[in-house]
Enzyme design. Structure first.
Site, PDB file in Angstrom:
ATOM      1  N   LYS A  72      -4.352   2.204  -9.876  1.00 14.16           N
ATOM      2  CA  LYS A  72      -3.118   2.788  -9.355  1.00 14.16           C
ATOM      3  C   LYS A  72      -2.814   2.132  -8.007  1.00 14.16           C
ATOM      4  CE  LYS A  72      -1.197   6.253  -6.577  1.00 14.16           C
ATOM      5  NZ  LYS A  72      -0.256   5.280  -6.128  1.00 14.16           N
ATOM      6  N   GLY A  99      -7.557   3.775   1.993  1.00 12.15           N
ATOM      7  CA  GLY A  99      -6.350   4.387   2.537  1.00 12.15           C
ATOM      8  C   GLY A  99      -6.706   5.259   3.730  1.00 12.15           C
ATOM      9  N   SER A 100      -5.887   6.259   3.977  1.00  9.61           N
ATOM     10  CA  SER A 100      -6.085   7.081   5.178  1.00  9.61           C
ATOM     11  C   SER A 100      -7.231   8.071   4.992  1.00  9.61           C
ATOM     12  CB  SER A 100      -4.804   7.867   5.460  1.00  9.61           C
ATOM     13  OG  SER A 100      -4.609   8.828   4.450  1.00  9.61           O
ATOM     14  N   VAL A 128      -6.025  11.226   3.017  1.00  5.58           N
ATOM     15  CA  VAL A 128      -6.020  11.101   1.553  1.00  5.58           C
ATOM     16  C   VAL A 128      -7.450  10.906   1.041  1.00  5.58           C
ATOM     17  CG1 VAL A 128      -5.091   9.828  -0.424  1.00  5.58           C
ATOM     18  CG2 VAL A 128      -3.661  10.210   1.579  1.00  5.58           C
ATOM     19  N   GLY A 129      -8.279  10.209   1.801  1.00  2.00           N
ATOM     20  CA  GLY A 129      -9.674   9.999   1.405  1.00  2.00           C
ATOM     21  C   GLY A 129     -10.413  11.320   1.225  1.00  2.00           C
ATOM     22  N   GLU A 145     -12.882   3.858   1.701  1.00  2.00           N
ATOM     23  CA  GLU A 145     -12.702   2.918   2.815  1.00  2.00           C
ATOM     24  C   GLU A 145     -11.479   3.398   3.584  1.00  2.00           C
ATOM     25  OE1 GLU A 145     -13.642   0.643   5.209  1.00  2.00           O
ATOM     26  OE2 GLU A 145     -14.832   0.392   3.386  1.00  2.00           O
ATOM     27  N   CYS A 189      -6.564  -1.975   8.659  1.00  2.00           N
ATOM     28  CA  CYS A 189      -7.515  -0.951   9.131  1.00  2.00           C
ATOM     29  C   CYS A 189      -8.458  -1.570  10.140  1.00  2.00           C
ATOM     30  CB  CYS A 189      -8.238  -0.267   7.990  1.00  2.00           C
ATOM     31  SG  CYS A 189      -8.899  -1.350   6.792  1.00  2.00           S
ATOM     32  N   GLU A 212      -5.544   6.812  14.696  1.00  2.00           N
ATOM     33  CA  GLU A 212      -5.065   5.570  14.091  1.00  2.00           C
ATOM     34  C   GLU A 212      -3.532   5.601  14.018  1.00  2.00           C
ATOM     35  OE1 GLU A 212      -6.064   4.743   9.928  1.00  2.00           O
ATOM     36  OE2 GLU A 212      -6.556   2.694  10.554  1.00  2.00           O
TER      37      GLU A 212
HETATM   38  C1  UN1 Z   1      -7.719  -3.875   5.805  1.00  2.00           C
HETATM   39  O1  UN1 Z   1      -7.136  -3.905   6.870  1.00  2.00           O
HETATM   40  O2  UN1 Z   1      -7.643  -2.868   5.081  1.00  2.00           O
HETATM   41  O3  UN1 Z   1     -10.772  -8.446   7.988  1.00  2.00           O
HETATM   42  C2  UN1 Z   1      -8.487  -5.009   5.273  1.00  2.00           C
HETATM   43  C3  UN1 Z   1      -9.571  -8.351   7.766  1.00  2.00           C
HETATM   44  C4  UN1 Z   1      -9.057  -8.621   6.376  1.00  2.00           C
HETATM   45  C5  UN1 Z   1      -9.147  -7.384   5.549  1.00  2.00           C
HETATM   46  C6  UN1 Z   1      -8.516  -6.192   6.176  1.00  2.00           C
HETATM   47  N1  UN1 Z   1      -9.831  -9.700   5.775  1.00  2.00           N
HETATM   48  O4  UN1 Z   1      -8.778  -8.020   8.633  1.00  2.00           O
END
Ligand code: UN1
Length: 510
Positions: free
Chosen positions: A191, A244-245, A248-249, A266, A300, A399
């Protein structure tokens, strides 16, 4: 997660009707059972409709899970080196089509073309890497404590895997989940984020073309409530891998608890770059700009805090401000553009809200802080720097997921590490210093899944583990060999060839 909208045909600004795309279930492209669709739009120009996608629900998920469950029985027995051949072929196709895929990715997600190429390159790297595992997937052999008994451990797949992915790396992150899941012998219900279904569709098309049998990879587009929850609640889904956030996680984790699904999460980050007095200033400035404003701060791993030693603070802030002001905003397909739009209006409003909070909490806004309508009709926001930020202010704790970074002054390395660690998250950290002792002390003590020395917080490579501590994750790591631990179970195997009953822990061995 963004909800779905029903297409009405108005306000598109387009003369031809946007193309309608489908779900991929059991090897065929099909509309949502309900017949509903939602739009994907170009965040640099919301009048540009990228396409219409199925606004699916539980009925579609049920079909996809049933197809994946059926396909699993064959796929798990298909030798891993043969599964790998399909992935190698897919990696080649991604490589051949890198440029056209990158252009579509910029149009749908907004990141500038150079970064969109990076996103596709990460797919190529990950799919090749996972394919390589087809001839490894190593277990262990070890001596038994009994005579004439053989002991080993092997990895076995789990079954149907749900992959729920975000829009910020709309092709790379699906590849981190789907390629390892498949090489291990699982089948997948995917999804994608509702902001980037076209890129997801392209991913699945290439996997299909590479020769995946029907049902091995299924894609169902639509909102988190309708599609996501149906995956989370389905008793035949054995594992959910989510990026995701945190909000939601947590929901994902709770929804998966009643059926004891394995969950790999993650989530957020509030990543810091530490700059010590002895740092190479030019290098630190380049790194901070790239870490904070690359992908419009929507990684992230983005550097949303700069923790600077007091001797270099004034100079660093001055240089950063000058450079941040000179960044060119615009449509990522235009040459010379450094920073693209935010993903959608909700995101823009969230960034605005945090700028307001920063001001109210007493931080000094040194540049940016406003929408940038001159960059285009989309969701543009100026690269924004706050100075004199205190470690406990909300803009230094929460964040924001936008082009905003907070400069915090500290006295020394110990204070810098304490401030860096004084947050809820633990994804990525960085330190700029020429002092090897200080660098190693930071590497040892920074509480994060990734640490960089003299490089920014972004730029992870696929053959090293990716993930974070504290609220960033739930103990798993993606990419690298570590990803195999998500997508397989361990089975211990004992083969007794003594032809008699041998009781472990009981019978004396002579
Ligand atoms: C993300 O921001 O969810 O190291 C992944 C990095 C990228 C992956 C980021 N290779 O910034």
């Amino acid at each position: 997660m963004v909800g779905t909208q029903t297409y009405t045909g108005s306000q598109t600004g387009q003369t031809t009707a946007p193309k309608e795309f489908k779900n991929f279930i059991n090897g065929t492209w099909q509309p949502a059972k309900s017949g509903k669709t939602f739009q994907s739009i170009n965040p640099a120009d919301p009048s540009d409709i990228v396409g219409l996608f199925p606004a699916s629900d539980k009925q579609d998920v049920d079909l996809a899970v049933a197809a994946a469950k059926k396909a699993y029985e064959e796929w798990r027995l298909y030798p891993a080196p043969k599964r790998a051949e399909i992935l190698f072929k897919a990696a080649q196709l991604f490589s051949e089509r890198k440029e056209e895929l990158a252009r579509e990715l910029t149009r749908e997600m907004g990141k500038v073309l150079a970064e969109a190429r990076g996103d596709i390159q990460e797919v190529i790297d990950m799919v090749y890497y996972a394919a390589g595992e087809g001839r490894r997937l190593f277990g262990q052999t070890t001596p038994s404590e009994l005579r004439n008994k053989f002991a080993m451990s092997v990895r076995v797949p789990l079954g149907v895997v749900g992959c729920i992915t975000p829009w910020n790396f709309p092709m790379a992150i699906p590849s981190w989940k789907i390629a390892p899941a498949l090489i291990c012998g699982n089948t997948v219900v995917f999804k994608p984020a509702s902001d980037t279904p076209l890129v997801a569709t392209r991913f699945v098309e290439i996997m299909e073309e590479a020769g995946l049998p029907p049902g091995v990879l299924n894609m169902v587009t639509g909102g988190g409530g309708a599609v996501g929850d149906a995956i989370l609640e389905h008793p035949d889904v054995k594992l959910v891998s989510f990026t995701g956030s945190c909000e939601v996680g947590r929901h994902v984790n709770e929804k998966c608890a009643p059926t004891f699904k394995r969950v790999s999460l993650e989530m957020g980050g509030k990543n810091a770059i530490i700059v010590l007095d002895d740092a190479n200033l030019d290098l630190a400035v380049d790194g901070i700009l790239w870490g904070a404003f690359g992908t419009t701060g929507q990684r992230c791993t983005a550097a949303s805090r700069v923790i600077v030693q007091k001797g270099i603070h004034a100079k660093l802030t001055e240089r950063l401000t000058e450079r941040a002001k000179s960044l060119k905003l615009g449509y990522g397909l235009e040459p010379g553009v450094d920073v693209g739009p935010l993903i959608n209006e909700a995101s823009l409003k969230k960034v605005e809200k945090y700028v307001q909070i920063g001001k109210e909490d007493g931080a000094t806004l040194v540049c940016g802080g406003n929408r940038a309508p001159e960059a285009g009709p989309g969701w543009f926001f100026q690269p924004t720097l706050f100075d004199n930020v205190k470690p406990n202010m909300r803009i230094a704790q929460e964040e924001i997921f936008g082009p905003v970074t907070a400069i915090i002054e500290v006295n020394d390395l110990r204070e810098a590490i304490d401030v860096a660690n004084g947050i809820e998250f633990g994804l990525s950290t960085a330190i700029y210093t020429k002092n090897v002792n200080m660098a190693f002390e930071a590497v040892r003590d920074l509480d994060s899944g990734l640490t960089y020395v003299n490089a920014p917080t972004i730029g992870a490579e696929v053959h090293l583990p990716f993930g974070g501590t504290k609220s960033t994750g739930n103990g798993h790591r993606e990419a690298a060999e570590a990803c195999l631990d998500i997508f397989t179970e361990w089975k211990a195997v004992y083969i007794d060839y003594s032809d008699k009953l041998q009781r472990a822990q009981i019978d004396p061995v002579k």
